[in-house]
Design a protein around this motif. Structure first.
Motif, PDB file in Angstrom:
ATOM      1  N   ASP A  63      15.013  -8.650   9.391  1.00 48.41           N
ATOM      2  CA  ASP A  63      14.737  -9.390   8.284  1.00 48.41           C
ATOM      3  C   ASP A  63      15.206  -8.803   6.434  1.00 48.41           C
ATOM      4  O   ASP A  63      16.014  -8.965   5.912  1.00 48.41           O
ATOM      5  N   ARG A  64      14.910  -6.882   6.918  1.00 47.52           N
ATOM      6  CA  ARG A  64      15.335  -5.926   6.276  1.00 47.52           C
ATOM      7  C   ARG A  64      17.384  -6.036   5.783  1.00 47.52           C
ATOM      8  O   ARG A  64      17.970  -6.165   4.546  1.00 47.52           O
ATOM      9  N   ILE A  65      18.545  -6.339   7.015  1.00 49.33           N
ATOM     10  CA  ILE A  65      19.131  -6.433   7.133  1.00 49.33           C
ATOM     11  C   ILE A  65      19.814  -8.201   6.160  1.00 49.33           C
ATOM     12  O   ILE A  65      20.667  -8.128   5.492  1.00 49.33           O
ATOM     13  N   PHE A  66      19.235  -8.879   6.583  1.00 49.12           N
ATOM     14  CA  PHE A  66      19.045 -10.411   5.654  1.00 49.12           C
ATOM     15  C   PHE A  66      19.122 -10.724   4.345  1.00 49.12           C
ATOM     16  O   PHE A  66      19.856 -11.670   4.151  1.00 49.12           O
ATOM     17  N   SER A 110       1.258  -1.077   0.057  1.00 49.46           N
ATOM     18  CA  SER A 110       0.054  -0.136  -0.110  1.00 49.46           C
ATOM     19  C   SER A 110       0.817   1.368   0.059  1.00 49.46           C
ATOM     20  O   SER A 110       0.331   2.092  -0.261  1.00 49.46           O
ATOM     21  N   TYR A 111       2.126   1.297   0.550  1.00 46.60           N
ATOM     22  CA  TYR A 111       3.052   2.093   0.292  1.00 46.60           C
ATOM     23  C   TYR A 111       3.559   2.631  -0.281  1.00 46.60           C
ATOM     24  O   TYR A 111       4.618   3.404  -1.135  1.00 46.60           O
ATOM     25  N   GLY A 112       3.271   1.309  -1.737  1.00 49.83           N
ATOM     26  CA  GLY A 112       4.293   1.254  -3.000  1.00 49.83           C
ATOM     27  C   GLY A 112       5.727   0.704  -2.509  1.00 49.83           C
ATOM     28  O   GLY A 112       6.802   1.132  -2.938  1.00 49.83           O
ATOM     29  N   TRP A 113       6.078  -0.030  -1.246  1.00 45.85           N
ATOM     30  CA  TRP A 113       7.617  -0.547  -1.364  1.00 45.85           C
ATOM     31  C   TRP A 113       7.978  -1.144  -2.233  1.00 45.85           C
ATOM     32  O   TRP A 113       7.176  -2.256  -2.913  1.00 45.85           O
ATOM     33  N   THR A 114       9.119  -1.022  -2.804  1.00 42.95           N
ATOM     34  CA  THR A 114       9.395  -2.557  -3.435  1.00 42.95           C
ATOM     35  C   THR A 114      11.047  -3.064  -3.535  1.00 42.95           C
ATOM     36  O   THR A 114      11.447  -2.355  -2.366  1.00 42.95           O
ATOM     37  N   GLY A 115      12.043  -3.657  -3.765  1.00 44.40           N
ATOM     38  CA  GLY A 115      13.072  -3.860  -3.941  1.00 44.40           C
ATOM     39  C   GLY A 115      12.948  -4.798  -2.217  1.00 44.40           C
ATOM     40  O   GLY A 115      12.246  -5.324  -1.438  1.00 44.40           O
ATOM     41  N   PRO A 116      14.339  -4.808  -1.296  1.00 44.35           N
ATOM     42  CA  PRO A 116      14.996  -5.868  -0.432  1.00 44.35           C
ATOM     43  C   PRO A 116      14.032  -4.974   0.416  1.00 44.35           C
ATOM     44  O   PRO A 116      13.175  -6.329   1.593  1.00 44.35           O
ATOM     45  N   CYS A 117      13.232  -4.353   0.921  1.00 44.13           N
ATOM     46  CA  CYS A 117      12.495  -3.906   2.143  1.00 44.13           C
ATOM     47  C   CYS A 117      10.634  -4.244   1.526  1.00 44.13           C
ATOM     48  O   CYS A 117      10.572  -5.118   2.837  1.00 44.13           O
ATOM     49  N   LEU A 118      10.877  -4.948   0.118  1.00 41.33           N
ATOM     50  CA  LEU A 118      10.029  -5.057   0.381  1.00 41.33           C
ATOM     51  C   LEU A 118       9.148  -6.216   0.200  1.00 41.33           C
ATOM     52  O   LEU A 118       9.017  -7.311   0.958  1.00 41.33           O
ATOM     53  N   ARG A 119      10.308  -7.446   0.205  1.00 37.85           N
ATOM     54  CA  ARG A 119      10.553  -8.416   0.255  1.00 37.85           C
ATOM     55  C   ARG A 119      10.958  -8.795   1.141  1.00 37.85           C
ATOM     56  O   ARG A 119      10.566 -10.014   1.868  1.00 37.85           O
ATOM     57  N   ALA A 120      11.490  -8.014   2.251  1.00 35.60           N
ATOM     58  CA  ALA A 120      11.510  -8.595   3.662  1.00 35.60           C
ATOM     59  C   ALA A 120      10.330  -8.344   4.444  1.00 35.60           C
ATOM     60  O   ALA A 120      10.196  -9.459   5.183  1.00 35.60           O
ATOM     61  N   CYS A 121       9.170  -8.700   3.335  1.00 35.82           N
ATOM     62  CA  CYS A 121       7.793  -8.065   4.079  1.00 35.82           C
ATOM     63  C   CYS A 121       7.369  -9.977   3.825  1.00 35.82           C
ATOM     64  O   CYS A 121       6.180  -9.551   3.889  1.00 35.82           O
ATOM     65  N   GLY A 122       7.863 -10.766   3.196  1.00 38.96           N
ATOM     66  CA  GLY A 122       7.458 -11.413   2.618  1.00 38.96           C
ATOM     67  C   GLY A 122       6.658 -11.353   1.031  1.00 38.96           C
ATOM     68  O   GLY A 122       6.154 -12.644   0.722  1.00 38.96           O
ATOM     69  N   ILE A 123       6.832 -10.500   0.834  1.00 42.06           N
ATOM     70  CA  ILE A 123       6.516 -10.809  -0.809  1.00 42.06           C
ATOM     71  C   ILE A 123       7.718 -11.066  -1.938  1.00 42.06           C
ATOM     72  O   ILE A 123       8.473  -9.561  -2.119  1.00 42.06           O
ATOM     73  N   PRO A 124       7.441 -11.915  -2.680  1.00 39.51           N
ATOM     74  CA  PRO A 124       8.833 -12.314  -3.983  1.00 39.51           C
ATOM     75  C   PRO A 124       9.005 -11.336  -4.859  1.00 39.51           C
ATOM     76  O   PRO A 124       8.506 -11.956  -5.954  1.00 39.51           O
ATOM     77  N   HIS A 125       9.036  -9.794  -4.465  1.00 39.46           N
ATOM     78  CA  HIS A 125       8.638  -9.312  -5.994  1.00 39.46           C
ATOM     79  C   HIS A 125       9.597  -8.680  -6.399  1.00 39.46           C
ATOM     80  O   HIS A 125      10.285  -8.477  -5.873  1.00 39.46           O
ATOM     81  N   ASP A 126      10.049  -8.800  -7.640  1.00 41.29           N
ATOM     82  CA  ASP A 126      11.721  -8.754  -8.117  1.00 41.29           C
ATOM     83  C   ASP A 126      11.282  -8.314  -9.754  1.00 41.29           C
ATOM     84  O   ASP A 126      11.452  -9.157 -10.633  1.00 41.29           O
ATOM     85  N   LEU A 127      12.096  -7.343  -9.747  1.00 39.42           N
ATOM     86  CA  LEU A 127      11.784  -7.281 -11.257  1.00 39.42           C
ATOM     87  C   LEU A 127      12.396  -7.781 -12.416  1.00 39.42           C
ATOM     88  O   LEU A 127      12.489  -8.184 -13.790  1.00 39.42           O
ATOM     89  N   ARG A 128      13.474  -8.206 -12.084  1.00 37.83           N
ATOM     90  CA  ARG A 128      14.792  -9.822 -12.674  1.00 37.83           C
ATOM     91  C   ARG A 128      13.855 -10.571 -13.199  1.00 37.83           C
ATOM     92  O   ARG A 128      14.820 -10.872 -13.887  1.00 37.83           O
ATOM     93  N   LYS A 129      12.965 -10.927 -12.719  1.00 37.84           N
ATOM     94  CA  LYS A 129      12.275 -12.313 -12.337  1.00 37.84           C
ATOM     95  C   LYS A 129      11.040 -11.806 -12.891  1.00 37.84           C
ATOM     96  O   LYS A 129      10.145 -12.472 -14.166  1.00 37.84           O
ATOM     97  N   ALA A 130       9.869 -10.964 -12.557  1.00 37.28           N
ATOM     98  CA  ALA A 130       9.023  -9.974 -12.834  1.00 37.28           C
ATOM     99  C   ALA A 130       8.565  -9.829 -14.709  1.00 37.28           C
ATOM    100  O   ALA A 130       7.665 -10.248 -14.989  1.00 37.28           O
TER     101      ALA A 130
END
Length: 402
Positions: A266-269, A223-243
């Motif tokens: 999670d954001r660090i790891f 809802s905030y428009g997050w992308t990248g590692p911060c979004l993926r740390a929340c459990g959303i497997p979205h990556d433009l290199r794949k999508a």
């Protein structure tokens, strides 16, 4: 709190709140960001942000710079991984110009983008460790960052602001010995990520400072428009290199690391694991990289080789036209191209009027959307948590430029 209890009964509504400026002179804000906090004791009651301390007006400046010269502007967006900005911008240009970049240039772009991603992640999590009092892993991360920048300097002549891409390809081919330097870099990435993980994963102080701190659910992150590692740390497997694969990512095998809780830990790891995946990508791309040119066969857009300039009048004319005036867009049109930069989706929207300069340029920077969630992440937390959360978001002030 017991069911039915009024919050007014549990708080002293007459307690004096303190207004505190966290930055721009605070070490954790690096002189480029001001955060206004309302505190009750050490608890953050309200948080507001003030951006613009590094405002350069890049989008407006681009209207007076040629398509090739704009690469120097994009360097300054995320200066920790400038090559990825260069590549994203020129991918949008090539879509506008309808130019196909040679395979070798695509592979080199991919390799150097992933080297830049590793450097960026090390710049993100290394100082993050320092901000929460863990100095030792910082030096491990900084060593990798320096090695990555040395590799970029070997290719482009500059460590951070590389300005190495051009419309239709690259400024030049990689120097001799490039492959050997890359392969010497890769083992250090794997070993350093292992060492950092051993130092931190079960460290009680580190876990107390990061687990459950600044947590965000996947639904809220989207809802905030997050992308990248911060979004993926929340459990959303979205990556433009794949999508939405670009360059040669669809020809390479790699995984998308995700977290479970969307917190600072999670954001660090996620970033640590992404460095391992970047190393996998670099190894495969280097192995598959073909021989051939690194510039498209487009005489009106790409500078001719020096040998041709010295011996053929047509090449000399093209050289003069491109250097003096820059390539002209073929028609009035618009294009948008997004790449998976180190912090998330970095998009460039270009509007052409058929001239040698963008009529309009708009940048979709990942940090701008991530920063919007900072009050949500820290309100109700202790002031000591703010440094940990802010650093884990990897806010780059150049990307906040509006």
């Amino acid at each position: 709190m017991e069911k039915g209890t009024n919050i007014g009964e549990t708080l002293d509504l007459h307690a004096e709140h303190m207004i505190l400026n966290f930055g721009p002179s605070h070490p954790a804000t690096h002189g480029t960001l001001r955060i206004i906090l309302e505190l009750e004791g050490e608890t953050i009651v309200k948080c507001d942000t003030e951006i613009g301390y590094l405002h350069r007006g890049i989008e407006k400046l681009a209207e007076d710079w040629t398509y090739n010269k704009c690469v120097n502007l994009t360097d300054r967006l995320n200066y920790c991984s400038a090559f990825m900005n260069n590549t994203g911008f020129h991918l949008a240009c090539e879509k506008l110009f309808e130019i196909e970049v040679p395979p070798r240039a695509q592979y080199i772009r991919t390799i150097l983008s992933e080297v830049s991603r590793i450097a960026d992640h090390m710049t993100a999590i290394g100082p993050n460790f320092v901000d929460i009092g863990a100095l030792t892993p910082f030096w491990y991360c900084w060593a990798i960052r320096e090695n990555a920048y040395d590799l970029l300097e070997f290719v482009a002549g500059a460590r951070m602001t590389t300005a190495f891409t051009r419309v239709g390809g690259l400024e030049d081919d990689v120097p001799a010995g490039f492959g050997d330097k890359v392969m010497a870099f890769i083992p250090d990435v794997y070993s350093t990520m292992d060492e950092v993980e051993k130092l931190l994963a079960k460290n009680r102080i580190f876990n107390d400072r990061t687990r459950g701190v600044g947590a965000l659910s996947g639904h809220e992150a989207v809802s905030y428009g997050w992308t990248g590692p911060c979004l993926r740390a929340c459990g959303i497997p979205h990556d433009l290199r794949k999508a939405n694969p670009y360059m040669v990512y669809d020809q390479l095998d790699f995984d998308i690391p995700i977290g479970e809780h969307g917190d600072t830990y999670d954001r660090i790891f996620v970033r640590i694991e992404e460095c391992r995946q970047s190393a996998r990508i670099i190894e495969q791309a280097l192995d598959k990289m073909p021989e051939g040119p690194v510039k498209a066969d487009a005489k009106q857009v790409v500078l001719p080789e020096k040998d041709g300039v010295y011996n053929f009048m047509e090449d000399l004319i093209h050289h003069f036209e491109i250097v003096m005036y820059g390539p002209k867009a073929p028609k009035e049109d618009a294009s948008y191209e997004a790449t998976e930069a180190a912090n998330g989706e970095l998009g460039f929207y270009l509007v052409s009027d058929g001239s040698n300069k963008p009529y309009r340029m708009h940048v979709r920077p990942p940090c701008f959307h991530i920063m919007a969630a900072l009050p949500r992440l820290v309100e109700g937390s202790l002031i000591a948590d703010l440094s940990a959360v802010l650093a884990s978001l990897n806010i780059i002030a150049g990307e906040l430029d509006r």
